[in-house]
Design an enzyme around this catalytic site. Structure first.
Site, PDB file in Angstrom:
ATOM      1  N   ASP A 132     -59.928  76.109  50.218  1.00  0.00           N
ATOM      2  CA  ASP A 132     -59.354  75.887  51.526  1.00  0.00           C
ATOM      3  C   ASP A 132     -60.394  75.105  52.348  1.00  0.00           C
ATOM      4  O   ASP A 132     -61.531  74.898  51.914  1.00  0.00           O
ATOM      5  CB  ASP A 132     -58.956  77.219  52.191  1.00  0.00           C
ATOM      6  CG  ASP A 132     -57.878  77.002  53.247  1.00  0.00           C
ATOM      7  OD1 ASP A 132     -57.148  77.939  53.561  1.00  0.00           O
ATOM      8  OD2 ASP A 132     -57.764  75.849  53.752  1.00  0.00           O
TER       9      ASP A 132
HETATM   10  C1  GLC Z   1     -56.162  75.087  56.661  1.00  0.00           C
HETATM   11  C2  GLC Z   1     -55.298  76.177  56.058  1.00  0.00           C
HETATM   12  C3  GLC Z   1     -54.610  75.761  54.799  1.00  0.00           C
HETATM   13  C4  GLC Z   1     -54.254  74.294  54.895  1.00  0.00           C
HETATM   14  C5  GLC Z   1     -55.544  73.524  54.881  1.00  0.00           C
HETATM   15  C6  GLC Z   1     -55.315  72.017  55.016  1.00  0.00           C
HETATM   16  O1  GLC Z   1     -57.359  75.636  57.105  1.00  0.00           O
HETATM   17  O2  GLC Z   1     -55.912  77.426  55.821  1.00  0.00           O
HETATM   18  O3  GLC Z   1     -53.453  76.588  54.639  1.00  0.00           O
HETATM   19  O4  GLC Z   1     -53.449  73.911  53.804  1.00  0.00           O
HETATM   20  O5  GLC Z   1     -56.444  73.955  55.889  1.00  0.00           O
HETATM   21  O6  GLC Z   1     -54.720  71.739  56.232  1.00  0.00           O
END
Ligand code: GLC
Length: 744
Positions: A286
């Site tokens: 993430d």
């Molecule tokens: C965010 C979220 C994740 C998302 C990613 C890209 O922090 O936790 O669900 O897909 O970053 O935006």
């Protein structure tokens, strides 16, 4: 034919069949290996690196890396996220075509509930219990996103959530593993369609792996601590369902699980996902989660973070720069093997080949297709349809609803009445414009006919000023019926949006009180991305409709329901607590040694002395304008071997005057088991439409899969014994029940 020849021939056939069995389209494995051989270590590491496209940051933006197009030309980037539109993505892909080996970029985007046509938030769609509608919603989102240059959506989010203080409860499918698994399957199938390589398919991404929704205190990013048995029983099933549906990628989670950050978890990413479950796609971290191991206190710097993550099976690094800045040295220091790097690169390249990007890096970059595909009328109609199916009728005393077309005047009161783009909810994209979003006011205008519509805002969403109360009360007094549109601000749920107090915000409940005091019939609409607490309203408003955040067609869908053009059929996918003090509260709990015998039983029982034991609204609750009668339950037999099955059948009759949909739910309880089992578990359901007076027979098959559970050794077992079988219109509205026995 002599024996030697026979063996030779059979070996030949085995090898051919093995190739045929494992073959992917046009020898992709061979093309991956051939490319891998040409790549330098730096180029391999580049494929594991993902940067944000700077159009929209969905996380804390770390130090700038200078011109990202130059980094792409140098072969230092494998994927870019948060770029929208064919024009923008083409610029970045052109840069990739200037790199030495011309390896195309992957473009990732959070297409969570729609791309240009925005659909209801996922938790709302979950309330529809309609897998076809949910799959269709994802299918349309993928079709539009792919036309917009997107290859990969970071969805479905399949985190089980039992704590409504957690803002991301809006993004998933609620509290139940069975319902959540079916919805995970529907969404993966919707996003990936007929398979990668099709121009209307995008890679799906099961996230956040794992148990992110169990953050202590419902506080986003907080630690998760649970038994592995609970992990396997409750939080892993939707991920396994996504994997079985063929999901192309996984995203790990920010939280530590029992002290190990998920990005560093060998147990989750290698032992379970890649080894036990045989996952062949790739895992992306993430946003910055690899680097955040330092904050966790798991490593001392990004060098150690990169080592931990890549060795644990985290293939791609989203936005932490740990891989691009440290993997070469880790290989030189023999802390990470080239073999490990190659495995991660192989997984990523395989997906790029499967998407057809090596054959044509611009195949998703057609401006003509983008113009032709986005916002098709049938997409808009589908958004209205699933929105109507997601609206939950919580209460309808005195039959205030549906509204009569002959009503003289309706007062629309509250801060949500004229909202437009806010109806798209959190995790919506800035594609298309606000004119495409239908407000409640506009939706009611479309259908009001001769009815006069009055309006007063009454109050704001969060402020405490009562300056608008007098006008609201005066407006209510002038009307025959009042419809109040209240709730949270759209961005009070979502990522980093946990609330310690989930009451209806501001002084909204006082406005509701003031309007109800007029004595007029009042319908309260509640807009939210989570269960809220609204105890007084729940007890005093005659009609309550939970409208969540319904996307572009919100106003039309709500008007359809209020006027009875669509008879509400949705059911809550998550429990609504009476107050925050009850959290966590969920339907599939254990019985304990001192279960309360009544809602107000506090006599040495597991209860609160200052609160009733039941939730405000139960999992599976949702009313209709009609009524349904359940009867005539029959079991094909009263006992079964674990190799056998029992067929249960029963009749449902529409005993009211409106056609409508009902979700008949099957719950089972293993009455004696070690370890103990919940007082009930959803094991099947059927959503069926019935005309007034129509009766249908529903059947469920009970087999060992519906009776199995994990023991303390994490073995999936069944135990002989008696089971309670319950058929209900909600988890707290059981209409029929019976018993059966599982024999040895
Ligand atoms: C965010 C979220 C994740 C998302 C990613 C890209 O922090 O936790 O669900 O897909 O970053 O935006």
């Amino acid at each position: 034919m002599n024996k030697a020849k026979c063996i030779l021939l059979s070996c030949f056939f085995i090898s051919v069949s093995a190739v045929v069995v494992n073959a992917q389209p046009a020898g992709i494995p061979q093309r991956v290996e051939a490319l891998l051989k040409k790549m330098t270590l730096a180029e391999k590491i580049g494929q594991l690196n993902q940067y944000n496209g700077d159009w929209a940051a969905t996380g804390p933006v770390t130090t700038d890396v200078g011109n990202k197009l130059d980094a792409i030309k140098r072969g230092e980037v494998g994927s870019i996220l948060n770029i929208t539109g064919v024009q923008h993505t083409r610029v970045f892909q052109e840069a990739a075509m200037k790199s030495r080996l011309k390896i195309p970029l992957l473009f990732g985007q959070d297409v969570i509930h729609g791309y240009s046509v925005t659909f209801p938030i996922p938790l709302a769609e979950a309330a529809s219990w309609d897998m076809d509608a949910i799959e269709k919603s994802a299918r349309i989102a993928a079709t539009e996103a792919a036309a917009g240059g997107v290859h990969w959506t970071f969805a479905p989010m399949v985190d089980i959530a039992r704590d409504p203080r957690w803002g991301r409860v809006m993004e998933g499918a609620g509290e139940d593993p069975y319902l959540g698994s079916l919805i995970a399957t529907a969404r993966v199938k919707g996003f990936q369609g007929k398979g990668l390589g099709n121009l209307d398919a995008v890679m799906a991404c099961a996230k956040h792996f794992t148990a992110y929704g169990a953050a202590i205190g419902g506080r986003d990013y907080n630690s998760v601590d649970m038994s592995l048995r609970t992990l396997w029983e409750v939080y892993l099933p939707p991920f396994k369902a996504a994997l079985d549906a063929g999901v192309a990628t996984f995203m790990n989670s920010f939280n530590d699980l029992n002290g190990t950050p998920a990005s560093a978890s060998h147990y989750l990413q290698r032992e379970i996902l890649k080894d036990k479950w045989g996952f062949k796609g790739f895992v992306v971290s993430d946003w910055g989660s690899i680097g955040e191991m330092i904050n966790h206190g798991y490593v001392k710097d990004n060098y150690e973070a990169a080592e931990a993550a890549i060795n644990a099976g985290n293939d791609m690094d989203m936005e932490s720069r740990s891989y691009i800045n440290n993997l070469a040295k880790l290989v030189a220091d023999k802390k990470v093997s080239v073999r490990t790097i190659d495995e991660a690169v192989r997984r990523i390249l395989t997906k790029k080949f499967e998407l057809g990007l090596f054959d044509d890096p611009y195949r998703f970059s057609s401006e003509e297709r983008e113009k032709r595909v986005l916002n098709k009328p049938e997409f808009i109609a589908a958004a209205r349809d699933v929105a109507r199916k997601s609206i939950v009728l919580l209460k309808n005393d005195k039959r205030v609803l549906p509204l009569s077309k002959n009503t003289g005047s309706i007062a629309l009161i509250g801060p949500m009445v004229k909202l437009k783009k806010e109806n798209k909810g959190f995790w919506s994209l800035d594609v298309g414009d606000e004119s495409q979003v239908v407000s409640l006011y506009e939706g009611m205008q479309q259908q009001a006919g001769i009815t006069k519509l009055l309006y007063a805002q009454g109050c704001d969403i969060t402020d405490t000023s009562k300056i608008g109360f007098a006008d609201a009360v005066k407006t209510a007094m002038q009307a025959d019926v009042v419809v109040m549109a209240m709730g949270e601000r759209f961005d009070m749920t979502g990522e980093a949006k946990s609330r310690s107090d989930i009451h209806l915000p501001g002084i909204q409940e006082e406005l509701i009180k003031a309007v109800i005091a007029t004595g007029k019939p009042v319908v309260v609409l509640l807009y939210a991305g989570r269960p809220m607490v609204f105890d007084w309203t729940a007890d005093h408003a005659p009609a309550i409709v939970y409208t969540w955040w319904l996307g572009n067609q919100a106003g039309n869908a709500i008007a359809d329901v209020l006027y009875g053009n669509y008879n509400p059929s949705a059911k809550l996918p998550v429990t609504f607590p009476r107050t925050e003090g009850q959290i966590p509260i969920y339907y599939n709990h254990y019985n304990t040694g001192r279960p309360p015998h009544a809602d107000n039983d506090v006599n040495y029982t597991s209860s609160y002395i200052d609160l009733l034991n039941s939730p405000k609204f139960a999992f599976g609750h949702g009313l209709s304008y009609t009524t349904f009668k359940y009867d005539n339950i029959k079991l094909s037999k009263k006992s079964m071997l674990k190799t056998g099955s029992i067929t249960v059948s029963f009749d449902i009759e529409n005993t009211g005057k409106y056609a409508g949909g009902e979700v008949a739910q099957l719950y089972l309880r293993d009455l004696v088991s070690q370890p103990v089992r919940p007082v009930k578990e959803l094991k099947d359901f059927k959503k069926l439409m019935l005309q007034p007076g129509e009766k249908k027979t529903v059947t469920f098959i009970i087999n060992k899969d519906k009776l199995a559970f994990y023991n303390d050794k994490l073995e999936r077992i069944t135990q002989p014994g008696d089971f309670m079988l319950m058929i209900g219109s909600a988890s707290d509205d059981i209409r029929l029940q019976d018993k059966f026995t599982l024999l040895d």
